[in-house]
Design an enzyme around this catalytic site. Structure first.
Site, PDB file in Angstrom:
ATOM      1  N   LYS A  92       0.843  -1.214   0.000  1.00 24.45           N
ATOM      2  CA  LYS A  92       0.000   0.000   0.000  1.00 24.45           C
ATOM      3  C   LYS A  92       0.867   1.249   0.000  1.00 24.45           C
ATOM      4  O   LYS A  92       0.667   2.161  -0.797  1.00 24.45           O
ATOM      5  CB  LYS A  92      -0.907  -0.007   1.242  1.00 24.45           C
ATOM      6  CG  LYS A  92      -1.531   1.354   1.550  1.00 24.45           C
ATOM      7  CD  LYS A  92      -2.423   1.334   2.771  1.00 24.45           C
ATOM      8  CE  LYS A  92      -1.757   1.611   4.103  1.00 24.45           C
ATOM      9  NZ  LYS A  92      -1.436   3.017   4.402  1.00 24.45           N
ATOM     10  N   ASN A  93       1.839   1.276   0.915  1.00 25.62           N
ATOM     11  CA  ASN A  93       2.595   2.520   1.094  1.00 25.62           C
ATOM     12  C   ASN A  93       3.626   2.764  -0.012  1.00 25.62           C
ATOM     13  O   ASN A  93       4.174   3.864  -0.109  1.00 25.62           O
ATOM     14  CB  ASN A  93       3.255   2.549   2.475  1.00 25.62           C
ATOM     15  CG  ASN A  93       2.223   2.752   3.571  1.00 25.62           C
ATOM     16  OD1 ASN A  93       1.058   3.040   3.281  1.00 25.62           O
ATOM     17  ND2 ASN A  93       2.633   2.611   4.823  1.00 25.62           N
TER      18      ASN A  93
ATOM     19  N   ARG B 103      -4.287  10.656   4.426  1.00 25.11           N
ATOM     20  CA  ARG B 103      -3.237  11.671   4.514  1.00 25.11           C
ATOM     21  C   ARG B 103      -2.206  11.544   3.399  1.00 25.11           C
ATOM     22  O   ARG B 103      -1.559  12.509   3.051  1.00 25.11           O
ATOM     23  CB  ARG B 103      -2.550  11.584   5.866  1.00 25.11           C
ATOM     24  CG  ARG B 103      -3.480  11.795   7.024  1.00 25.11           C
ATOM     25  CD  ARG B 103      -2.719  11.734   8.294  1.00 25.11           C
ATOM     26  NE  ARG B 103      -1.567  12.610   8.213  1.00 25.11           N
ATOM     27  CZ  ARG B 103      -1.565  13.881   8.573  1.00 25.11           C
ATOM     28  NH1 ARG B 103      -2.630  14.416   9.067  1.00 25.11           N
ATOM     29  NH2 ARG B 103      -0.476  14.603   8.447  1.00 25.11           N
TER      30      ARG B 103
ATOM     31  N   CYS C 221      -5.433  13.196  13.034  1.00 24.94           N
ATOM     32  CA  CYS C 221      -5.194  11.782  12.722  1.00 24.94           C
ATOM     33  C   CYS C 221      -5.174  10.980  14.019  1.00 24.94           C
ATOM     34  O   CYS C 221      -4.660  11.451  15.036  1.00 24.94           O
ATOM     35  CB  CYS C 221      -3.850  11.680  12.010  1.00 24.94           C
ATOM     36  SG  CYS C 221      -3.351  10.019  11.680  1.00 24.94           S
TER      37      CYS C 221
ATOM     38  N   ARG D  98       0.331  14.886  12.852  1.00 18.49           N
ATOM     39  CA  ARG D  98       1.123  14.526  11.666  1.00 18.49           C
ATOM     40  C   ARG D  98       1.295  15.767  10.793  1.00 18.49           C
ATOM     41  O   ARG D  98       0.621  15.927   9.777  1.00 18.49           O
ATOM     42  CB  ARG D  98       0.458  13.376  10.903  1.00 18.49           C
ATOM     43  CG  ARG D  98       0.471  12.100  11.721  1.00 18.49           C
ATOM     44  CD  ARG D  98      -0.208  10.968  11.026  1.00 18.49           C
ATOM     45  NE  ARG D  98       0.553  10.468   9.901  1.00 18.49           N
ATOM     46  CZ  ARG D  98       0.106   9.505   9.096  1.00 18.49           C
ATOM     47  NH1 ARG D  98      -1.080   8.974   9.292  1.00 18.49           N
ATOM     48  NH2 ARG D  98       0.842   9.087   8.085  1.00 18.49           N
TER      49      ARG D  98
ATOM     50  N   ASP E 178       4.669   0.823  12.051  1.00 24.14           N
ATOM     51  CA  ASP E 178       3.447   0.211  11.515  1.00 24.14           C
ATOM     52  C   ASP E 178       3.253  -1.234  11.980  1.00 24.14           C
ATOM     53  O   ASP E 178       2.240  -1.855  11.650  1.00 24.14           O
ATOM     54  CB  ASP E 178       3.444   0.267   9.970  1.00 24.14           C
ATOM     55  CG  ASP E 178       3.274   1.691   9.473  1.00 24.14           C
ATOM     56  OD1 ASP E 178       2.866   2.552  10.258  1.00 24.14           O
ATOM     57  OD2 ASP E 178       3.550   1.929   8.278  1.00 24.14           O
TER      58      ASP E 178
ATOM     59  N   ARG F  59      -8.639  -0.343   5.100  1.00 23.69           N
ATOM     60  CA  ARG F  59      -7.766   0.656   4.465  1.00 23.69           C
ATOM     61  C   ARG F  59      -6.433   0.037   4.045  1.00 23.69           C
ATOM     62  O   ARG F  59      -5.809   0.499   3.092  1.00 23.69           O
ATOM     63  CB  ARG F  59      -7.486   1.807   5.446  1.00 23.69           C
ATOM     64  CG  ARG F  59      -8.696   2.675   5.745  1.00 23.69           C
ATOM     65  CD  ARG F  59      -8.293   3.844   6.595  1.00 23.69           C
ATOM     66  NE  ARG F  59      -7.086   4.448   6.045  1.00 23.69           N
ATOM     67  CZ  ARG F  59      -6.168   5.094   6.743  1.00 23.69           C
ATOM     68  NH1 ARG F  59      -6.318   5.253   8.034  1.00 23.69           N
ATOM     69  NH2 ARG F  59      -5.119   5.595   6.158  1.00 23.69           N
TER      70      ARG F  59
HETATM   71  N1  EPU Z   1       6.867  14.783  10.602  1.00 21.40           N
HETATM   72  C1  EPU Z   1       7.025  16.101  10.881  1.00 21.40           C
HETATM   73  N2  EPU Z   1       6.842  16.997   9.860  1.00 21.40           N
HETATM   74  C2  EPU Z   1       6.542  16.618   8.592  1.00 21.40           C
HETATM   75  C3  EPU Z   1       6.406  15.255   8.311  1.00 21.40           C
HETATM   76  C4  EPU Z   1       6.577  14.342   9.342  1.00 21.40           C
HETATM   77  O1  EPU Z   1       7.302  16.488  12.007  1.00 21.40           O
HETATM   78  O2  EPU Z   1       6.405  17.487   7.718  1.00 21.40           O
HETATM   79  C5  EPU Z   1       7.038  13.792  11.676  1.00 21.40           C
HETATM   80  C6  EPU Z   1       5.772  12.967  11.906  1.00 21.40           C
HETATM   81  O3  EPU Z   1       4.853  13.645  12.739  1.00 21.40           O
HETATM   82  C7  EPU Z   1       6.333  11.720  12.519  1.00 21.40           C
HETATM   83  C8  EPU Z   1       7.653  11.546  11.781  1.00 21.40           C
HETATM   84  O4  EPU Z   1       7.974  12.833  11.258  1.00 21.40           O
HETATM   85  O5  EPU Z   1       6.599  11.938  13.877  1.00 21.40           O
HETATM   86  C9  EPU Z   1       7.641  10.549  10.662  1.00 21.40           C
HETATM   87  O6  EPU Z   1       6.476  10.718   9.845  1.00 21.40           O
HETATM   88  P1  EPU Z   1       6.498  10.425   8.303  1.00 21.40           P
HETATM   89  O7  EPU Z   1       6.386  11.706   7.566  1.00 21.40           O
HETATM   90  O8  EPU Z   1       7.625   9.532   7.953  1.00 21.40           O
HETATM   91  O9  EPU Z   1       5.114   9.638   8.114  1.00 21.40           O
HETATM   92  P2  EPU Z   1       4.227   9.652   6.809  1.00 21.40           P
HETATM   93  O10 EPU Z   1       5.101   9.783   5.635  1.00 21.40           O
HETATM   94  O11 EPU Z   1       3.116  10.616   6.950  1.00 21.40           O
HETATM   95  C10 EPU Z   1       4.322   7.092   6.325  1.00 21.40           C
HETATM   96  C11 EPU Z   1       3.367   5.941   6.232  1.00 21.40           C
HETATM   97  C12 EPU Z   1       2.822   5.613   7.610  1.00 21.40           C
HETATM   98  C13 EPU Z   1       4.008   5.251   8.511  1.00 21.40           C
HETATM   99  C14 EPU Z   1       5.016   6.407   8.528  1.00 21.40           C
HETATM  100  C15 EPU Z   1       6.262   6.086   9.310  1.00 21.40           C
HETATM  101  C16 EPU Z   1       2.395   6.106   4.028  1.00 21.40           C
HETATM  102  C17 EPU Z   1       1.194   6.361   3.199  1.00 21.40           C
HETATM  103  N3  EPU Z   1       2.259   6.299   5.344  1.00 21.40           N
HETATM  104  O12 EPU Z   1       3.593   8.193   6.843  1.00 21.40           O
HETATM  105  O13 EPU Z   1       2.002   4.468   7.442  1.00 21.40           O
HETATM  106  O14 EPU Z   1       3.550   4.999   9.812  1.00 21.40           O
HETATM  107  O15 EPU Z   1       5.404   6.731   7.180  1.00 21.40           O
HETATM  108  O16 EPU Z   1       6.887   4.965   8.802  1.00 21.40           O
HETATM  109  O17 EPU Z   1       3.438   5.727   3.522  1.00 21.40           O
HETATM  110  C18 EPU Z   1       0.203   3.039   7.915  1.00 21.40           C
HETATM  111  O18 EPU Z   1       0.418   2.457   6.839  1.00 21.40           O
HETATM  112  O19 EPU Z   1      -0.557   2.558   8.805  1.00 21.40           O
HETATM  113  C19 EPU Z   1       0.856   4.315   8.195  1.00 21.40           C
HETATM  114  C20 EPU Z   1       0.412   5.168   9.105  1.00 21.40           C
END
Ligand code: EPU
Length: 422
Positions: A22-23, A93, A117, A122, A309, A401
């Site tokens: 998915k991701n 998101r 969220c 996030r 995850d 999801r």
């Molecule tokens: N963060 C910031 N600022 C930003 C972006 C992120 O402070 O602009 C922080 C976040 O709050 C968090 C950390 O950085 O504390 C890491 O977040 P990240 O941006 O890596 O998460 P994401 O890209 O929004 C993806 C996956 C998530 C997974 C996370 C971490 C997808 C679609 N989502 O989210 O997957 O938990 O990386 O590995 O790829 C899931 O599949 O259940 C899921 C939530």
């Protein structure tokens, strides 16, 4: 709103084929924006998040068709409405990752701020910072991120780290935008997750020039245009980990086909340490648990560390360990909505700030529980397989999801899960 009735305890046996990730699929779907024409993606799972992402792309002007064998074609010849609506982005998101490609292709994008969220704050500040570094002018208006680059983007050396380390979708956004920027971009502190490597490989197949793939330093030489692509996404390492834990929590043996153990070393290491056997076999593995579960200390970290995850699912497993374990959440410090629900099933979990002390119990006991987010609901299903009695999980739309008809995957292995629409 569907609910699950899960009868337990059960033993599982047999083999399961792991679906495409998915991701990885979500940012790769967004990447097709960059290459006008028809791209064909393979191994794209049938999940509600994928459908929502499809709707988002359709609203931009893309035409999507599902083919055979998890194939998804996206025709991005016309993009005449570079707007990511709140109604869609608030539901998923990952919709934020159309921002970079839209900006690079159209010179303008309006994408809703994602909003709250269940797994905690996030923010998307790092996405915005990275795109600004590439020369975009960005402001917020009525809850929307308005990004403009009328004269195109310009490559730059960018440090993309944040308070919790790298960002997965932030890296995806800046990487995609940089492929069409003038000159060279270096993204330092890039996310190293296999899903980002898969995105970068797909972009290179489209004609991008990215090196350092899989490392925290991505070097991107901007090109003038990208071509549509045929690409197969990698297997879902989180789905694979969830099935591994299903075998472990039910003292069973399961064969996983189409799973890349190299993407899951932290998880495999922890499983082996607590007494679960994981043997590589062809393009997959065999997971067996014969003895009692030992305790573990787990800290979630960006890849290659233990993935957030799988934190909830691993907690369900450690709830049955012989002794006390500690789980520290370093990516989303509030991602513990499953703790109270697992305690309703007679687990003994105590939250201490961004950590949970897991005191092992002899057995879990079925209870009505509520799914709160995707991975938390997977943990409840796993607990239900091992618990005595009938566990009722409500709000299973959360699990839909990210897991394709999980009951239809687990039941042939010996699970007794029925879905009821209420
Ligand atoms: N963060 C910031 N600022 C930003 C972006 C992120 O402070 O602009 C922080 C976040 O709050 C968090 C950390 O950085 O504390 C890491 O977040 P990240 O941006 O890596 O998460 P994401 O890209 O929004 C993806 C996956 C998530 C997974 C996370 C971490 C997808 C679609 N989502 O989210 O997957 O938990 O990386 O590995 O790829 C899931 O599949 O259940 C899921 C939530």
């Amino acid at each position: 709103m569907d609910i699950f009735h899960i009868e337990g305890p059960v033993q599982l046996s047999g083999s399961v084929n792991i679906n495409g990730s998915k991701n990885a699929s979500l940012p790769i779907m967004a990447a097709t924006i960059l290459a006008p024409g028809k791209s064909t993606l393979r191994a794209v799972p049938y999940l509600s998040d994928i459908s929502v992402c499809g709707k988002l792309l359709s609203q931009l002007g893309c035409k999507l068709t599902r083919g055979q064998n998890d194939e998804l074609s996206i025709d991005s010849t016309v993009i005449d409405n570079p707007v990511g609506e709140y109604e869609i982005v608030r539901r998923m998101r990952a919709g934020i990752c159309i921002l970079g490609p839209l900006l690079a292709r159209c010179g303008r994008a309006e994408v809703s701020m994602p909003g709250g969220c269940a797994i905690g704050d996030r923010p998307v500040d790092i996405h915005i910072r990275g795109l600004r570094e590439l020369g975009a002018q960005i402001h917020l208006k009525n809850g929307y991120i308005i990004a403009e680059a009328p004269n195109g983007l310009k490559g730059k050396d960018i440090f993309l780290g944040g308070p919790f380390g790298s960002t997965v979708l932030g890296t995806a956004n800046v990487l995609m935008a940089a492929t069409l920027a003038k000159g060279q971009t270096i993204i330092e502190s890039a996310a190293c997750e296999p899903e980002i490597a898969d995105l970068a490989n797909c972009l290179n197949k489209m004609g991008a020039k990215i090196t350092g793939i899989g490392s925290p330093r991505l070097i991107i030489k901007g090109v003038k245009q990208l071509q549509p692509v045929e690409f197969e996404v990698i297997p879902d390492r989180i789905e694979a980990g969830t099935f591994m834990i299903a075998a472990a929590i039910t003292s069973s043996e399961l064969r996983l086909e189409n799973c890349r153990l190299n993407d899951m070393m932290a998880v495999v290491d922890r499983l082996r340490n607590i007494g679960v056997t994981v043997d590589a076999e062809n393009h997959g593995c065999v997971v067996t648990r014969k003895c009692s579960i030992k305790t573990a200390d787990i800290t979630t970290q960006p890849y290659p560390g233990f993935p957030t995850d799988l934190q909830a699912q691993f907690m369900a497993l450690l709830a049955l360990a012989e002794g006390n374990s500690v789980i520290i959440e370093k990516i989303f410090p509030d991602r513990f909505m499953h703790v109270a629900e697992l305690n309703r099933m007679a687990a003994n979990l105590r939250k201490e700030g961004p950590a949970v002390i897991v005191a092992g119990v002899k057995k879990l006991i079925a209870a009505p529980v509520m799914a709160s987010d995707l991975r938390a609901s997977a943990a409840l299903v796993l607990a239900g397989l091992a618990a005595e009695g009938t566990t009722i999980v409500s709000r299973v739309y959360h699990i839909d999801r990210g897991y394709e008809k999980i009951e239809e995957r687990l039941n042939p292995l010996g699970a007794k899960i029925t879905r009821q629409s209420i």
